[in-house]
Write an enzyme that holds these catalytic residues in place. Sequence first.
Site, mmCIF file in Angstrom:
data_model
loop_
_atom_site.group_PDB
_atom_site.id
_atom_site.type_symbol
_atom_site.label_atom_id
_atom_site.label_comp_id
_atom_site.label_asym_id
_atom_site.label_seq_id
_atom_site.Cartn_x
_atom_site.Cartn_y
_atom_site.Cartn_z
ATOM 1 N N ARG A 57 0.866 -1.186 0.000
ATOM 2 C CA ARG A 57 0.000 0.000 0.000
ATOM 3 C C ARG A 57 0.904 1.238 0.000
ATOM 4 O O ARG A 57 1.298 1.757 1.033
ATOM 5 C CB ARG A 57 -0.889 -0.018 1.254
ATOM 6 C CG ARG A 57 -1.767 1.203 1.426
ATOM 7 C CD ARG A 57 -2.877 1.305 0.429
ATOM 8 N NE ARG A 57 -3.802 0.181 0.520
ATOM 9 C CZ ARG A 57 -4.617 -0.174 -0.496
ATOM 10 N NH1 ARG A 57 -4.634 0.511 -1.634
ATOM 11 N NH2 ARG A 57 -5.413 -1.217 -0.367
ATOM 12 N N GLN A 81 -8.703 -7.656 -8.255
ATOM 13 C CA GLN A 81 -8.527 -6.249 -8.646
ATOM 14 C C GLN A 81 -7.057 -5.961 -8.926
ATOM 15 O O GLN A 81 -6.178 -6.332 -8.154
ATOM 16 C CB GLN A 81 -9.063 -5.388 -7.496
ATOM 17 C CG GLN A 81 -8.538 -4.000 -7.424
ATOM 18 C CD GLN A 81 -9.644 -2.966 -7.259
ATOM 19 O OE1 GLN A 81 -10.717 -3.060 -7.835
ATOM 20 N NE2 GLN A 81 -9.363 -1.963 -6.456
ATOM 21 N N ARG A 86 1.431 -7.181 -9.098
ATOM 22 C CA ARG A 86 1.759 -6.634 -7.769
ATOM 23 C C ARG A 86 1.698 -7.707 -6.688
ATOM 24 O O ARG A 86 2.047 -7.450 -5.548
ATOM 25 C CB ARG A 86 0.836 -5.450 -7.436
ATOM 26 C CG ARG A 86 -0.639 -5.802 -7.304
ATOM 27 C CD ARG A 86 -1.471 -4.607 -6.885
ATOM 28 N NE ARG A 86 -2.852 -4.986 -6.584
ATOM 29 C CZ ARG A 86 -3.705 -4.217 -5.935
ATOM 30 N NH1 ARG A 86 -3.355 -3.025 -5.504
ATOM 31 N NH2 ARG A 86 -4.937 -4.633 -5.695
ATOM 32 N N HIS A 159 0.756 2.538 -10.482
ATOM 33 C CA HIS A 159 -0.170 3.034 -9.440
ATOM 34 C C HIS A 159 0.614 3.905 -8.449
ATOM 35 O O HIS A 159 0.826 3.529 -7.287
ATOM 36 C CB HIS A 159 -0.794 1.824 -8.732
ATOM 37 C CG HIS A 159 -2.046 2.134 -7.981
ATOM 38 N ND1 HIS A 159 -2.117 3.112 -7.026
ATOM 39 C CD2 HIS A 159 -3.286 1.594 -8.059
ATOM 40 C CE1 HIS A 159 -3.348 3.142 -6.530
ATOM 41 N NE2 HIS A 159 -4.074 2.237 -7.146
ATOM 42 N N ASP A 203 -12.003 9.650 -7.385
ATOM 43 C CA ASP A 203 -11.513 8.456 -8.085
ATOM 44 C C ASP A 203 -11.903 8.600 -9.560
ATOM 45 O O ASP A 203 -13.029 8.296 -9.938
ATOM 46 C CB ASP A 203 -12.171 7.218 -7.440
ATOM 47 C CG ASP A 203 -11.552 5.910 -7.916
ATOM 48 O OD1 ASP A 203 -10.689 5.949 -8.810
ATOM 49 O OD2 ASP A 203 -11.954 4.848 -7.390
ATOM 50 N N GLU A 264 -1.815 8.088 -11.579
ATOM 51 C CA GLU A 264 -1.469 6.749 -12.048
ATOM 52 C C GLU A 264 -1.514 6.678 -13.568
ATOM 53 O O GLU A 264 -2.575 6.444 -14.150
ATOM 54 C CB GLU A 264 -2.472 5.745 -11.456
ATOM 55 C CG GLU A 264 -2.689 5.903 -9.965
ATOM 56 C CD GLU A 264 -3.943 5.160 -9.471
ATOM 57 O OE1 GLU A 264 -4.365 4.192 -10.109
ATOM 58 O OE2 GLU A 264 -4.501 5.582 -8.445
HETATM 59 C C1 BG6 Z 1 -7.232 3.074 -7.877
HETATM 60 C C2 BG6 Z 1 -8.673 2.861 -8.242
HETATM 61 O O1 BG6 Z 1 -6.435 2.965 -9.009
HETATM 62 O O2 BG6 Z 1 -6.831 2.076 -6.943
HETATM 63 C C3 BG6 Z 1 -9.529 2.873 -6.995
HETATM 64 O O3 BG6 Z 1 -9.088 3.872 -9.147
HETATM 65 C C4 BG6 Z 1 -9.006 1.863 -5.983
HETATM 66 O O4 BG6 Z 1 -10.872 2.597 -7.333
HETATM 67 C C5 BG6 Z 1 -7.529 2.134 -5.731
HETATM 68 O O5 BG6 Z 1 -9.752 1.973 -4.796
HETATM 69 C C6 BG6 Z 1 -6.874 1.185 -4.725
HETATM 70 O O6 BG6 Z 1 -7.047 -0.134 -5.106
HETATM 71 P P1 BG6 Z 1 -6.493 -1.307 -4.197
HETATM 72 O O7 BG6 Z 1 -6.871 -2.572 -4.886
HETATM 73 O O8 BG6 Z 1 -4.994 -1.130 -4.131
HETATM 74 O O9 BG6 Z 1 -7.126 -1.141 -2.850
#
Ligand code: BG6
Length: 296
Positions: A57, A81, A86, A159, A203, A264
Site C-alpha cells: 500500500r 482487482q 503486484r 499506481h 476516483d 497513475e
Molecule cells: C485506484 C482505483 O487505481 O486504486 C480505486 O481507481 C481503488 O478505485 C484504488 O480503490 C486502490 O485499489 P487497491 O486494490 O490497491 O485497494
Amino acid sequence: MSVQENDNEVILVHPENSKTTTKILKYGATVFSWTLNGEEQLWLSRGAKMDGSKPVRGGIPLVFPVFGKNNSDEHLSKLPQHGLARNSTWEFLGQVSANPPVVQFGLGPEFANEELTKLWPFDYSLVLTVELGKEHLKTAIEVANTSRNETLKFNWLFHTYLKIPDIEETMVSNLSGSKLYDQMLQQSYVDRQPVVSFHEELDRIYQQVDSERIIQVVDKGHPIHTVQRHNLPDAVVWNPWVEKSKGMADFEPKDGFKEMVCVEPGYVHDFVVLQPGQTWNAHQVLSKADLQYQIV
Ligand code: BG6
C-alpha cells in the site's frame, strides 16, 4: 556501490548524491521509496505489508494485466482487482548502467504467483527498468507476447502514490478539458475545471490525455511532482479520503490520506492487444520541474 541487493530488496544510491536513492521490493517489483536529496517523494502506508502477504500500500505498485475488477472477460475476470503483477515476486535481472544507476526486473508465468497464473494462463514476459536520475525517477515497462499462437490483451498502470504536505492545499493540473470516467459518480464527462482539487473521495480515470500534457501536482503554487508519460494515455487520479481509508486495513495512519495523492499513468481505457512475438513499451518519469500550466 550504487546498487545493493539483498533477499527482498534492491537499493539504488545516486553516485553523485548519496541522499538521492530509491528502494525496490522484489515482491511486485514495487518501488517503495524515492528520496531526492534526502526528501521522500513517495507515500508509503505505515501499515503496508512488505512480506509478500499482500500488495504494497504505497510507492509504485504495478498493475497488470487488468486495471480494477473485470467482469466480462473469460480469464481476466478471474483475477483479483489490479491483476497479478503486484502479487508476484519478480526476478532481479541486474544492473544495466552505473550513472545514472539503472536496474531491471523480470516477470513471466514461470515466476508469477502460481494460483493467479492458473486463472490467467497466458505467455508473456515483462521487463521493468528503473532509472534513478539526479533529478528524476523513471520507470519503464516492456511487455512481450511470448506465445506462438495466442493474442495477449492487457491493461498496464503505474499506481503511483505521491507524497504531499496537505491534500486540501493540493491541485493536480493540466488535465482540464480531458474526458474522464468518474468512478464515484459512475459517469463519463469532460472535466471543465481548470485544476483538480480535493474535498472528498475522488476516483477518476482521465482517458486518452495527450502525452504532451505534463501532469503536475501543485502545492501552494509550487510544483512538487511532475509526471511525464510515454505511451500511457490514461491517468487515474485517486484520493480515498476518510471513509475509504478507514476501510483499508493496511492504510495507516487513518488520516494518511491527507499526505498522499495517486496519479497513475496507464493504458486502461481499452486493452493493449499484442500478436504473438510483438512487444509494447511505455514509461513514466517523475521529477520536480518548473510550473507548466498548459493551454488547452
Ligand atoms: C485506484 C482505483 O487505481 O486504486 C480505486 O481507481 C481503488 O478505485 C484504488 O480503490 C486502490 O485499489 P487497491 O486494490 O490497491 O485497494
